[in-house]
Design an enzyme around this catalytic site. Sequence first.
Site, PDB file in Angstrom:
ATOM      1  N   ARG A 161       0.860  -1.172  -0.231  1.00 25.91           N
ATOM      2  CA  ARG A 161      -0.029  -0.318   0.004  1.00 25.91           C
ATOM      3  C   ARG A 161       1.169   1.350   0.434  1.00 25.91           C
ATOM      4  O   ARG A 161       0.650   2.234  -0.921  1.00 25.91           O
ATOM      5  CB  ARG A 161      -0.942   0.150   1.212  1.00 25.91           C
ATOM      6  CG  ARG A 161      -2.206  -0.877   1.332  1.00 25.91           C
ATOM      7  CD  ARG A 161      -2.836  -0.844   2.768  1.00 25.91           C
ATOM      8  NE  ARG A 161      -4.582  -1.686   2.283  1.00 25.91           N
ATOM      9  CZ  ARG A 161      -3.872  -2.631   3.371  1.00 25.91           C
ATOM     10  NH1 ARG A 161      -2.745  -2.694   3.935  1.00 25.91           N
ATOM     11  NH2 ARG A 161      -4.480  -3.651   3.876  1.00 25.91           N
ATOM     12  N   THR A 183       6.448 -10.823  -4.195  1.00 28.22           N
ATOM     13  CA  THR A 183       5.729 -10.555  -5.462  1.00 28.22           C
ATOM     14  C   THR A 183       5.798  -9.810  -6.426  1.00 28.22           C
ATOM     15  O   THR A 183       4.924  -8.333  -6.087  1.00 28.22           O
ATOM     16  CB  THR A 183       4.366 -12.353  -5.382  1.00 28.22           C
ATOM     17  OG1 THR A 183       3.606 -10.706  -4.809  1.00 28.22           O
ATOM     18  CG2 THR A 183       4.252 -12.552  -4.686  1.00 28.22           C
ATOM     19  N   THR A 242      11.569   4.398   5.524  1.00 24.66           N
ATOM     20  CA  THR A 242      10.562   4.949   6.174  1.00 24.66           C
ATOM     21  C   THR A 242      10.007   3.584   6.809  1.00 24.66           C
ATOM     22  O   THR A 242       9.392   3.955   7.398  1.00 24.66           O
ATOM     23  CB  THR A 242       9.262   5.770   5.598  1.00 24.66           C
ATOM     24  OG1 THR A 242       8.273   5.398   4.433  1.00 24.66           O
ATOM     25  CG2 THR A 242       9.916   7.028   5.053  1.00 24.66           C
ATOM     26  N   SER A 243      10.526   2.914   6.634  1.00 22.99           N
ATOM     27  CA  SER A 243       9.945   2.004   7.125  1.00 22.99           C
ATOM     28  C   SER A 243      10.460   0.468   8.756  1.00 22.99           C
ATOM     29  O   SER A 243       9.043   1.280   9.675  1.00 22.99           O
ATOM     30  CB  SER A 243      10.334   0.663   6.141  1.00 22.99           C
ATOM     31  OG  SER A 243       9.659  -0.677   6.472  1.00 22.99           O
ATOM     32  N   ARG A 244      12.162  -0.089   8.361  1.00 26.64           N
ATOM     33  CA  ARG A 244      11.674  -0.633   9.528  1.00 26.64           C
ATOM     34  C   ARG A 244      12.773  -0.124   9.781  1.00 26.64           C
ATOM     35  O   ARG A 244      13.960  -0.791   8.722  1.00 26.64           O
ATOM     36  CB  ARG A 244      11.198  -2.041  10.508  1.00 26.64           C
ATOM     37  CG  ARG A 244      10.179  -2.233  10.677  1.00 26.64           C
ATOM     38  CD  ARG A 244       9.773  -1.512  12.038  1.00 26.64           C
ATOM     39  NE  ARG A 244       8.712  -1.704  12.296  1.00 26.64           N
ATOM     40  CZ  ARG A 244       7.220  -0.957  12.637  1.00 26.64           C
ATOM     41  NH1 ARG A 244       7.852   0.698  12.038  1.00 26.64           N
ATOM     42  NH2 ARG A 244       6.138  -0.962  12.675  1.00 26.64           N
ATOM     43  N   GLU A 273      16.403   1.579  18.077  1.00 27.03           N
ATOM     44  CA  GLU A 273      15.524   2.786  18.111  1.00 27.03           C
ATOM     45  C   GLU A 273      15.044   2.744  19.876  1.00 27.03           C
ATOM     46  O   GLU A 273      15.039   2.138  19.983  1.00 27.03           O
ATOM     47  CB  GLU A 273      14.157   2.851  17.433  1.00 27.03           C
ATOM     48  CG  GLU A 273      14.195   3.444  16.480  1.00 27.03           C
ATOM     49  CD  GLU A 273      12.794   3.368  15.247  1.00 27.03           C
ATOM     50  OE1 GLU A 273      11.582   3.989  16.315  1.00 27.03           O
ATOM     51  OE2 GLU A 273      12.472   3.483  14.643  1.00 27.03           O
ATOM     52  N   HIS A 291      10.976   9.243  14.038  1.00 25.52           N
ATOM     53  CA  HIS A 291       9.575   7.964  13.724  1.00 25.52           C
ATOM     54  C   HIS A 291       8.664   8.438  13.486  1.00 25.52           C
ATOM     55  O   HIS A 291       7.485   8.610  14.913  1.00 25.52           O
ATOM     56  CB  HIS A 291      10.160   7.238  15.130  1.00 25.52           C
ATOM     57  CG  HIS A 291       9.445   5.665  14.099  1.00 25.52           C
ATOM     58  ND1 HIS A 291       9.578   4.376  14.145  1.00 25.52           N
ATOM     59  CD2 HIS A 291       8.285   5.662  13.727  1.00 25.52           C
ATOM     60  CE1 HIS A 291       9.256   3.501  14.244  1.00 25.52           C
ATOM     61  NE2 HIS A 291       8.220   4.156  13.312  1.00 25.52           N
ATOM     62  N   GLY A 293       6.871   9.636  10.633  1.00 29.94           N
ATOM     63  CA  GLY A 293       6.333   9.258   9.569  1.00 29.94           C
ATOM     64  C   GLY A 293       4.832   9.489   9.368  1.00 29.94           C
ATOM     65  O   GLY A 293       4.245   9.540   8.118  1.00 29.94           O
TER      66      GLY A 293
END
Length: 329
Positions: A161, A183, A242-244, A273, A291, A293
Amino acid sequence: MARSKKPVVIVTRRLPDIIETRMMELFDARLNVDDHPMSRADLIEAVQQADVLVPTVTDRIDAELIAQAGPNLGLIANFGTGVDNIDLKAAHERGITVTNTPGVLTEDTADMTMALVLAVARRITEGERLARSGDWGGWSPTNMLGQRLWGKRLGIIGMGRIGQALAQRARGFGLAIHYHNRTRVPEEIEDELEAVYWESLDQMLSRMDIISVNCPHTPATYHLLNARRLALLQPHAVLVNTSRGEVVDETALADHLENGEIAGAGLDVYEHEPEINPRLRALDNAVLLPHIGSATIEGRVAMGEKVIINAKTFVDGHAPPDRVLETMF
């Protein structure tokens, strides 16, 4: 007449007022009024007392903690999309359902990712510090030169997303969209985004001007961008995460930034973190955010509403809509 017994819902951090108020109406809610991070002892007490535990992504709900859960704990309703803070296997073995809050932070995180791309490429935070310092000597033709975005290639790692929402924004800045994903996305999505799929992450990394990390942290993605893969990036390349934090080897990233082997990085998440590698903090070509985002009023309220729906559905004896299965991550 005796009061009807409401399920005990323990919330580990302060949530928006409107969410906490609704929780108080529906449940026997135990709130974290002063918003202190719960200690290990606090969490043990919480899992022993709660029917529903509402942790956040910074609470470590591991197998050892779950083993100490009381007999009434039936649901861990995570306040967050990622569930890498929870041992899903241990929870499921104890018959504890786990839910998350997917979908509600997509636009906010995509906005922040695009902001970091701009900030790194155009040296925005570096320029802001110069303007505040009193040392700026005025405009000159070669001062604070950054990179133009228009016409560059953006490689997205993780076309879920958020990755797709980022691609939509990036197209407006004239960026060509490339992606690597577990995928391949449906053809109609590729056509809409004019996105090029790379089965090989290595091949994509070596050809992109900008790389954005938008995949979850799983055992398979831990240090996905390690020293070997970071070495594939071109010297002018920009990396945004901006994920992990665990997806990127921070030590290797600091090496590449210090040596000028990549142009810059924009980070909103970190491997340990809330600690941030001091080498990264010292670099002008690293834009660092705490953090934030997903930190919008609308996003946090939407997350809380999902938690409430999951908890209320569960205590009413139905399957919650956002149940997380061990095989999903």
